[in-house]
Design an enzyme around this catalytic site. Structure first.
Site, PDB file in Angstrom:
ATOM      1  N   GLY A   2       0.835  -1.205   0.000  1.00  0.00           N
ATOM      2  CA  GLY A   2       0.000   0.000   0.000  1.00  0.00           C
ATOM      3  C   GLY A   2       0.861   1.244   0.000  1.00  0.00           C
ATOM      4  O   GLY A   2       2.058   1.175  -0.302  1.00  0.00           O
ATOM      5  N   ASN A   3       0.275   2.383   0.318  1.00  0.00           N
ATOM      6  CA  ASN A   3       1.061   3.617   0.442  1.00  0.00           C
ATOM      7  C   ASN A   3       0.423   4.510   1.501  1.00  0.00           C
ATOM      8  O   ASN A   3      -0.611   4.173   2.069  1.00  0.00           O
ATOM      9  CB  ASN A   3       1.194   4.309  -0.911  1.00  0.00           C
ATOM     10  CG  ASN A   3      -0.165   4.694  -1.475  1.00  0.00           C
ATOM     11  OD1 ASN A   3      -0.863   5.524  -0.921  1.00  0.00           O
ATOM     12  ND2 ASN A   3      -0.545   4.043  -2.587  1.00  0.00           N
ATOM     13  N   HIS A   4       1.060   5.650   1.743  1.00  0.00           N
ATOM     14  CA  HIS A   4       0.652   6.495   2.879  1.00  0.00           C
ATOM     15  C   HIS A   4      -0.528   7.417   2.595  1.00  0.00           C
ATOM     16  O   HIS A   4      -0.864   8.248   3.422  1.00  0.00           O
ATOM     17  CB  HIS A   4       1.836   7.362   3.330  1.00  0.00           C
ATOM     18  CG  HIS A   4       2.926   6.575   3.976  1.00  0.00           C
ATOM     19  ND1 HIS A   4       2.724   5.844   5.114  1.00  0.00           N
ATOM     20  CD2 HIS A   4       4.224   6.396   3.634  1.00  0.00           C
ATOM     21  CE1 HIS A   4       3.852   5.256   5.471  1.00  0.00           C
ATOM     22  NE2 HIS A   4       4.774   5.569   4.572  1.00  0.00           N
TER      23      HIS A   4
END
Ligand code: CTP
Length: 399
Positions: free
Chosen positions: A208-210
């Site tokens: 995923g990412n932030h």
């Protein structure tokens, strides 16, 4: 039009107060959230219980409710409201409003409210005509309050003339007409993507990412406020929309692609602010991957660039807006993406800028159009940034 709108109805001491019951019922039927504030005199004409039952909320009559020990915070109430409607508005309350007198809960909420204020006077003919009343009304209009003019008709005194409060149906129609006028994007369909995507590795892990989704949600809410029918395709996020819109929750880039394909055809404006994964595991393990000796490699394949794909499908008149999140050579990269993905605007975020990027409540953007005209903005709240973005898009619509 009134769905999920927060309405405070201020009711003053006048025989027309009995109509407040019908008004509340109509607001609730239209899907609005209603809180009622009664002045002390109004409570002699209509019971708090009637209005509490109809509004499905406690009725406020004073700052401090002795029976319950509850303190009614006028600032909170004022900020909660999307619209403050004072109906009936008595000569007494109008005079307070015109002069800043603040000796009851309704007048304090009036002074605290930042939303549009509408007032529907009700009084006897001679009171209505009196210069004092008329000059108070002129003052109130001057302050930006909106008069819902009374009707000519039979008055409680038996006299006939002006001063009869507008009927509840008329007040609702007035409010809806006002909202419509304020909605330049009524009838337009807007597609917004927000948040990260999660690419599954196995049943418990993902890439995923932030991205928090805050920026995309602020954009979706802003376009809904402008009257557009908004479809928000969101990756996993804790964000909640404050407006009435269609939300589609997705997990992966592939699911986001499916939803966007489906909704892009009809959309007049599409804004892709999601942080979509560029790569996804080639295979997803059906069972949790067990720890082993040595290193673990996961092979990834490219995802479809959704924005670029929509760029190839864009028809004349459709507006397509992308984001570029960069850490170096920001402007060059943003302009290259604008061209490559056939966009009308690109919104550049640089992670180098203070107050910009993931998870913060603020952002700093630069927008380029097709001619590479550059518009740079200050650091602002994401809500204010969404307004800037919508303003730039509206300029394209008016061309
Ligand atoms: N985007 C998309 N689908 C993808 C990747 C990106 O729709 N698979 C969109 C994003 O929503 C954003 C824009 O493309 O509006 C730019 O995303 P960004 O991550 O900045 O750039 P990329 O095109 O992915 O290029 P790179 O990661 O190499 O900078």
């Amino acid at each position: 039009m009134l769905k999920n709108k927060n309405i405070i109805l201020g009711v003053c001491g006048s025989i027309a107060a009995y109509k407040a019951a019908v008004l509340v019922r109509l607001f609730i039927k239209a899907g609005a959230n209603v809180k009622v504030i009664l002045t002390a005199d109004a409570a002699n004409f209509i019971t708090p219980l009637t209005l509490a039952t109809l509004s499905k909320n406690p009725v406020y009559t004073q700052y401090f409710e002795e029976e319950t020990g509850v303190w009614s915070n006028h600032v909170e109430l004022g900020l909660w409201a999307d619209y403050l409607i004072i109906a009936p508005a008595s000569a007494n309350t109008m005079s307070k409003m015109a002069n800043g007198l603040c000796n009851n809960l309704l007048s304090a909420v009036y002074l605290s409210a930042k939303c549009p204020v509408m007032f529907a006077p009700a009084m006897d003919l001679d009171m209505w005509k009196h210069q004092s009343t008329q000059s108070n009304i002129a003052k109130l209009k001057n302050y930006g309050n909106i008069l819902i003019a009374p009707n000519n008709g039979e008055l409680a005194s038996g006299l006939f003339g002006e001063g009869r409060m507008a009927e509840p149906e008329e007040i609702i129609a007035f409010l809806i007409a006002y909202i419509k006028k304020d909605l330049p994007l009524l009838g337009k369909k807007v597609l917004v993507t927000a948040g990260p995507t999660y690419e599954a590795i196995d049943p418990v892990r993902f890439i995923g990412n932030h991205s928090s989704g805050k920026m995309g949600f602020a954009i979706a809410d802003q376009f809904a406020k402008l009257g557009a029918a908004v479809t928000l395709v969101s990756g996993p996020t804790a964000e909640k929309s404050t407006q009435h819109l269609t939300r589609i929750d997705v997990q992966s880039a592939a699911e986001m692609l499916d939803s966007c394909r489906q909704h892009f055809k009809d959309s007049h404006i599409t804004i892709m602010s999601a942080a979509v994964a560029d790569y996804t595991p080639i295979t997803v393990a059906s069972q949790k991957i067990k720890k082993q000796e040595g290193e673990l490699s996961i092979s990834l394949k490219k995802t479809t660039d959704i924005l670029a794909l929509l760029g190839t499908q864009k028809r004349k008149g459709q507006i397509l807006v992308g984001f570029a999140l960069e850490t170096e050579q920001e402007e060059e990269h943003a302009k290259a993406k604008l061209l490559k993905k056939n966009l009308d605007l690109i919104v550049l975020n640089s992670l180098k800028d203070k107050g910009a990027g993931f998870k913060t409540d603020t952002n700093k953007i630069t927008i380029f159009n097709k001619n590479f005209d550059k518009k740079e903005f200050e650091v602002k709240s994401k809500t204010a940034v969404a307004v800037d973005i919508s303003n730039e898009i509206m300029k394209l619509l008016s061309k």
